[in-house]
Design an enzyme around this catalytic site. Structure first.
Site, PDB file in Angstrom:
ATOM      1  N   PHE A  25      43.974  56.496  43.538  1.00  0.00           N
ATOM      2  CA  PHE A  25      43.062  55.813  42.629  1.00  0.00           C
ATOM      3  C   PHE A  25      43.693  55.793  41.254  1.00  0.00           C
ATOM      4  CE2 PHE A  25      39.770  55.363  39.464  1.00  0.00           C
ATOM      5  CZ  PHE A  25      39.100  54.246  39.946  1.00  0.00           C
TER       6      PHE A  25
ATOM      7  N   ASP B 140      50.389  60.105  37.112  1.00  0.00           N
ATOM      8  CA  ASP B 140      49.094  59.675  36.593  1.00  0.00           C
ATOM      9  C   ASP B 140      48.230  60.926  36.391  1.00  0.00           C
ATOM     10  OD1 ASP B 140      46.527  58.803  36.131  1.00  0.00           O
ATOM     11  OD2 ASP B 140      46.580  57.199  37.627  1.00  0.00           O
TER      12      ASP B 140
ATOM     13  N   LYS C  64      41.029  59.231  29.554  1.00  0.00           N
ATOM     14  CA  LYS C  64      39.791  59.988  29.680  1.00  0.00           C
ATOM     15  C   LYS C  64      39.627  61.048  28.596  1.00  0.00           C
ATOM     16  CE  LYS C  64      39.055  58.960  34.554  1.00  0.00           C
ATOM     17  NZ  LYS C  64      38.061  57.916  34.294  1.00  0.00           N
TER      18      LYS C  64
END
Length: 408
Positions: free
Chosen positions: A147, A232, A261
């Site tokens: 993801f 990531d 984030k």
């Protein structure tokens, strides 16, 4: 927290969303009006312990005083210039973020998906200009069940059919191999490979932690094959796993690291690609950009986030409280929990399907005053703010135990 201004009920507000909001989310039926630290409050004044932390965007809790203060001070001075001009906050942000992550340069963006897209562009440009891959033939190897976001390019290499169906044609240039399989990765990398792009821990898949040595193996393979390693760390980074970056558990330094984030402190969207000078240095003016990327407000908040992480306090809290989380979940195995994976303050918990789906268990926990989020099947994710106390964490585990007992 002071009581929220009560205007419309939760039920009224949820109903009001139905005709005017695109249905791209299926949230739990709680309407948050206020928050402080590890707690949120709905419009009726009910309090909930936040065990999701905005998918790690709220690593430092809601409205951390140092971050709110940084935002307030910057709001009184300057918010946006665009990169058409310099601003007085960006250099310090880039310098300190690069130092924190052990890298040379920073490419500031806004969202996690933008960081991934930027990393892909940089890797391709590097492949053509440095590695010598023929034009338009660069490939990037990714892992199944990944993801990285939901843009058109990113869903092109997703194996989640919900994210893909109905959105083609897809962007070419990606090869998908099983996660945690070095042999498959080696077979997929060839002279056209620009980069290997993986999550050090797969979050959306259920907090899937690879075997020890996998990340070091990816680093060795990419060096030997002459391609880049892109990590990531948008969910796994910035203290979540007990280290600044999850790759540090194997003493690995990727060529590019994708951040987002938590970098915005739960206040503004801030993301970045950090990496080696000879890799990020391939970009030239006009080839990539963002109106809001690197804006003064984002840089001010991002610098305050880096300052919190520079002390090591939050990494240590995640490591120490992670032991408490792991021990609590271990006690529930065989009592409604069929298995779990945890690192630091991050866990994927597999619930006995006979008790309920992940969604159903999340809804029951909400009734007990604890907010979590389901992922696939009967798996729920726990990712509390790193400011959580041991007592609060034990309370959340106790609530889970109660829900599992009631559902048995």
């Amino acid at each position: 927290m002071t009581a929220p201004v009560r205007t419309r009920s939760s039920a009224d507000l949820i109903a009001a969303e139905e005709p005017v909001l695109a249905h791209n989310y299926h949230p739990l039926p709680v309407v948050v009006a206020r928050a402080e630290g590890t707690w949120v409050e709905d419009v009726e004044g009910r309090r909930y312990l936040d065990m999701l932390a905005g998918y790690s965007a709220l690593n430092f809790g809601h409205r951390h005083p140092a971050l709110i203060d940084a935002a307030h001070q910057q709001l009184d001075r300057l918010t946006l210039t665009s990169r058409a001009f310099h601003n007085d906050r960006l250099a310090e942000f880039a310098e300190r973020l690069a130092a924190l992550t052990g890298q040379d340069m920073v490419l500031p963006m806004n969202t996690g998906a933008e960081a991934v897209e930027s990393g892909i562009k940089v890797a391709r440009k590097w492949a053509y200009e440095v590695k010598g891959v023929p034009a338009d033939q660069a490939t990037i190897v990714v892992a199944a069940d990944n993801f990285h976001g939901r843009t058109t390019t990113i869903v092109s290499f997703s194996t989640d059919e919900t994210a893909r169906t109905g959105f083609g044609p897809f962007t070419p240039g990606f090869r998908i191999v099983p996660y945690n399989d070095l042999a498959a990765l080696e077979a997929a990398v060839d002279e056209t490979t620009a980069a290997v792009l993986i999550e050090p821990i797969q979050g959306e898949a259920g907090v899937i932690i690879p075997d020890e040595g996998y990340l070091a193996g990816v680093r060795e393979l990419t060096r030997r094959k002459g391609c880049l390693f892109i990590a990531d760390e948008i969910q796994s980074g910035l203290g979540r796993t007990g280290r600044t970056l999850a790759v540090e558990h194997e003493s690995v330094v990727p060529d590019l690291v994708l951040l987002g984030k938590a970098l915005g402190g739960g206040i503004v969207p801030v993301s970045a690609v950090v990496g080696r000078r000879d890799v990020l240095g391939v970009l030239r003016p006009g080839e990539h950009g963002s109106t809001f990327g690197g804006n003064p407000l984002a840089a001010a908040v991002g610098t305050a986030v880096v300052e919190l992480l520079e002390t090591g306090e939050f990494q240590l809290r995640a490591a120490e409280l992670g032991v408490l989380l792991r021990n609590g979940l271990t006690d529930l195995v065989g009592r409604g929990v069929v298995g779990f994976r945890a690192r630091g303050l991050w866990a994927g918990v597999d619930i006995d399907p006979a008790i309920g789906t992940g969604r159903e268990v999340s809804a029951r926990l909400m009734q007990e005053g604890v907010l979590v989020k389901d992922t696939h099947g009967s798996t729920i994710r726990l990712a509390p703010p790193l400011t959580i106390t041991g007592e609060e964490l034990e309370g959340a585990i106790g609530a889970l135990e109660k829900v599992l007992t009631q559902g048995a």
